[in-house]
Write an enzyme that holds these catalytic residues in place. Structure first.
Site, short mmCIF file in Angstrom:
data_model
loop_
_atom_site.label_atom_id
_atom_site.label_comp_id
_atom_site.label_asym_id
_atom_site.label_seq_id
_atom_site.Cartn_x
_atom_site.Cartn_y
_atom_site.Cartn_z
CD GLN A 1 80.82 -23.38 55.46
OE1 GLN A 1 79.60 -23.36 55.58
NE2 GLN A 1 81.64 -22.62 56.20
CB CYS A 22 76.73 -25.44 61.33
SG CYS A 22 74.91 -25.42 61.32
CG ASN A 27 81.66 -14.72 61.12
OD1 ASN A 27 81.10 -15.81 61.13
ND2 ASN A 27 81.02 -13.62 60.78
CG ASN A 56 79.92 -8.24 67.40
OD1 ASN A 56 80.66 -8.84 68.17
ND2 ASN A 56 78.60 -8.19 67.56
CE LYS A 113 82.03 -18.34 59.22
NZ LYS A 113 81.23 -18.55 60.43
CD GLU A 155 71.74 -12.87 61.79
OE1 GLU A 155 71.30 -11.83 62.31
OE2 GLU A 155 71.54 -14.00 62.25
CG HIS A 176 80.96 -17.09 64.57
ND1 HIS A 176 79.81 -17.32 63.85
CD2 HIS A 176 80.61 -16.20 65.53
CE1 HIS A 176 78.82 -16.60 64.35
NE2 HIS A 176 79.29 -15.93 65.39
#
Length: 362
Positions: free
Chosen positions: A93, A122, A220, A222, A161, A245, A189
């Protein structure tokens, strides 16, 4: 956040069909991975990717790499990027806003990866300052030029992404623009640029993207354990899911292991998986000895995996915090000292572990 006002000029139906066929052919070629390590700045480096792969991850992203630095500095490339034969499928990436510089960076890795990915998600301040990541959502013609430049010139597919817009139709239009520009895979996301990690990701919006495009889509947000994987696939119909995470806390997540916080007290159906974070730290350190990375990356991973132990034994944590000269010997000794205290934080598995159906639902 600004809503996109840019309307793309669509490619012909025939061009669109050929591009989509290539996208799916490549996805099948890499065996359609469903469990994927998300890109994490200073977090998804080679040793960590290999640890996650051992415990079920089927593909992985590198950390976000700055395209200008990567293109111009051999020292930066050697420090920030490494891979190995077993590190596949691999998404490399990049962030950036200049098509030519982004292409120069991508040329350096196209023979070493399965996708070159453009970071369009981001939300950090540094991305705002540098005008990349999610802040390119305000400049869709530039996004189109980035994707088109790579898709036209690289020998490997381009993936993107993204984050979602506050307005669903804007997100759908965005995804279609990426597809029509030559993108072969979209990872969504399910939060907006201003959304926070603790907010619930919008799986319905991800499903809408999946329904709107004809290329592979990843979800992406949860994904904390394998039940979440199943729920996300069922809700969205995507080809695969990624986690970030939660993997930092538990790199064995995709192997069916979950931390105690996701097992209710007295809940039936779970048992000690005979694996704890101390075991994972030791495995990670051995991989770091094999595939060297910066010490600050190692420290962050060790701290993340041992967090609960450190909270229980703050004296060992404090000694770790003030240690100036680190070594692998010292880090192994930290695990030994914690184990000597007789406290365990095991990872749990389901008592009966039927084969998980990872086929996307329609």
């Amino acid at each position: 956040m600004l809503s996109p006002s840019y309307t793309c000029n669509y490619v012909t139906d025939e061009q669109h069909l050929r591009s989509n066929e290539r996208a799916w052919a490549h996805w099948r070629k890499i065996k359609q991975p469903k469990l994927i390590v998300a890109p994490m700045y200073d977090g998804s480096e080679l040793p960590f990717r290999m640890l996650c792969r051992k415990y079920g991850a089927e593909a992985a992203y590198t950390p976000m790499l700055h395209s200008r630095s990567f293109a111009e500095s051999k020292k930066f490339r050697l420090r920030e990027f490494s891979t190995c034969e077993e590190d596949r499928p691999l998404f490399v990436q990049f962030c950036g806003n200049d098509p030519d510089i982004l292409l120069d960076a991508a040329y350096q890795v196209e023979s070493l990866c399965d996708y070159v990915d453009i970071n369009l998600g981001c939300p950090q301040r540094i991305a705002r300052t540098g005008n990349y990541g999610a802040f390119l959502m305000d400049d869709l013609p530039r996004v189109k030029s980035l994707v088109d430049k790579l898709a036209t010139n690289l020998s490997v597919p381009v993936s993107c992404k993204i984050r979602i817009f506050p307005v669903l139709q804007d997100t759908i239009n965005y995804a279609k623009l990426l597809e029509d520009s030559g993108c072969s895979l979209i990872a969504v996301h399910g939060r907006t640029r201003d959304g926070r990690t603790r907010e619930r990701a919008n799986w319905d919006a991800i499903k809408s993207v999946k329904d709107a495009v004809k290329i592979p889509v990843l979800a992406n947000g949860n994904i904390r354990h394998m039940d979440d994987v199943q729920s996300c696939l069922k809700t969205t119909g995507v080809e695969g899911v990624m986690s970030a995470e939660a993997l930092l806390d538990n790199p064995a997540l995709f192997g069916g292991f979950r931390s105690g916080e996701w097992v209710e007290d007295g809940e039936d159906g779970f048992e000690d998986g005979k694996l704890d974070r101390g075991d994972l730290v030791v495995e990670y350190l051995k991989l770091c000895e094999k595939y060297p990375v910066r010490w600050n990356i190692i420290i962050a991973h060790v701290y993340g995996m041992l967090r609960k132990w450190f909270e229980t034994h703050p004296d060992i944590r404090d000694d770790f915090n003030v240690k100036r000269k680190l070594s692998f010997e010292y880090l192994y000794s930290v695990v030994d000292r914690l184990r000597a205290r007789g406290v365990r934080f095991p990872l749990y598995v389901k008592t009966k572990r039927p084969e998980v159906n990872l086929t996307p639902y329609s």
